[in-house]
Design a protein around this motif. Structure first.
Motif, short mmCIF file in Angstrom:
data_model
loop_
_atom_site.label_atom_id
_atom_site.label_comp_id
_atom_site.label_asym_id
_atom_site.label_seq_id
_atom_site.Cartn_x
_atom_site.Cartn_y
_atom_site.Cartn_z
N ARG A 109 41.70 10.06 -14.07
CA ARG A 109 42.77 9.27 -14.67
C ARG A 109 42.79 9.55 -16.17
NH1 ARG A 109 46.50 6.52 -13.11
NH2 ARG A 109 45.63 6.05 -11.09
N THR A 110 43.95 10.04 -16.66
CA THR A 110 44.14 10.26 -18.10
C THR A 110 45.33 9.41 -18.51
OG1 THR A 110 45.59 12.15 -17.70
CG2 THR A 110 43.27 12.63 -18.01
N GLY A 111 45.05 8.25 -19.07
CA GLY A 111 46.12 7.32 -19.41
C GLY A 111 46.79 6.84 -18.14
N ARG A 112 48.10 7.07 -18.03
CA ARG A 112 48.85 6.66 -16.84
C ARG A 112 48.90 7.76 -15.79
NH1 ARG A 112 54.10 3.81 -19.58
NH2 ARG A 112 52.97 2.13 -20.61
N LYS A 113 48.44 8.93 -16.14
CA LYS A 113 48.55 10.08 -15.23
C LYS A 113 47.24 10.32 -14.49
CE LYS A 113 50.18 14.80 -15.48
NZ LYS A 113 50.79 15.37 -14.63
N LEU A 114 47.37 10.77 -13.25
CA LEU A 114 46.21 11.12 -12.42
C LEU A 114 46.22 12.63 -12.21
CD1 LEU A 114 43.88 9.70 -10.86
CD2 LEU A 114 45.32 9.85 -8.84
#
Length: 198
Positions: free
Chosen positions: A49-54
């Protein structure tokens, strides 16, 4: 962090052992990423998970190793650094496109080393770096004209015959150390014969 930062990884050819994947998981956890992983008969999957992105990193299971598959767009600088460390550590191949402030820098990486660096701005592109080839055209021409291989092949056959006689005598007389040394020499002669395509 620069909001326009983006790195695209294409044509990845990286091979791993299980330990390297475990090291990657450890590094991701140490960097504070939230992640999970799963494994099936065919693949190993790490979801980061990078911020809101997977970001899902897929590793295909091969006979005795793993191979990363797919193209990836990474908008997180730390994660991009970890992937580049992975490319370097595994001496892998990749095309890396860095998109930053409407400018693209394309890196061609072979065996973990940049062989070509191109900068693209709009319609313009310029080669910043290109690694010189290891072998020049003159060296290739000289290699084709050389008769060293044919000369060595003739000598190699005599050496092989002599070593077989030596091995036979050592086996007949029960000299195990001499026989073992002779077998090692025969193995190296065999490799040389394969290289000369005899």
């Amino acid at each position: 962090m620069n909001r326009s930062y983006e790195v695209e990884y294409c044509n990845l050819e990286l091979r791993f052992d299980r330990r390297q994947i475990q090291n990657l998981i450890r590094d991701l956890i140490q960097e504070g990423y939230s992640l999970y992983w799963s494994e099936s008969e065919a693949q190993f999957l790490i979801s980061v998970r990078t911020g809101r992105k997977l970001v899902k990193l897929r590793f295909q299971k091969l006979l005795n190793c793993y191979k990363i598959v797919g193209d990836y767009v990474i908008k997180d600088e730390k994660l991009a650094e970890l992937i580049e460390k992975l490319i370097n550590d595994t001496r892998g191949h990749a095309v890396v496109k860095r998109i930053k402030d409407r400018q693209i820098v394309i890196e061609n990486i072979m065996f973990g080393e940049i062989i070509r660096l191109v900068e693209v701005s709009g319609m313009e592109h310029r080669i910043i770096y290109q690694k010189k080839p290891f072998v020049t055209l003159d060296e290739i021409t000289r290699a084709y004209q050389s008769t060293r291989a044919e000369e060595r092949a003739a000598v190699l056959r005599y050496e092989l015959d002599y070593e077989l006689v030596t091995l036979y005598e050592a086996l007949q007389e029960g000299r195990e150390e001499d026989a073992a040394a002779s077998k090692e020499r025969l193995a190296s002669l065999r490799v040389e014969m394969l290289q000369l395509e005899l």
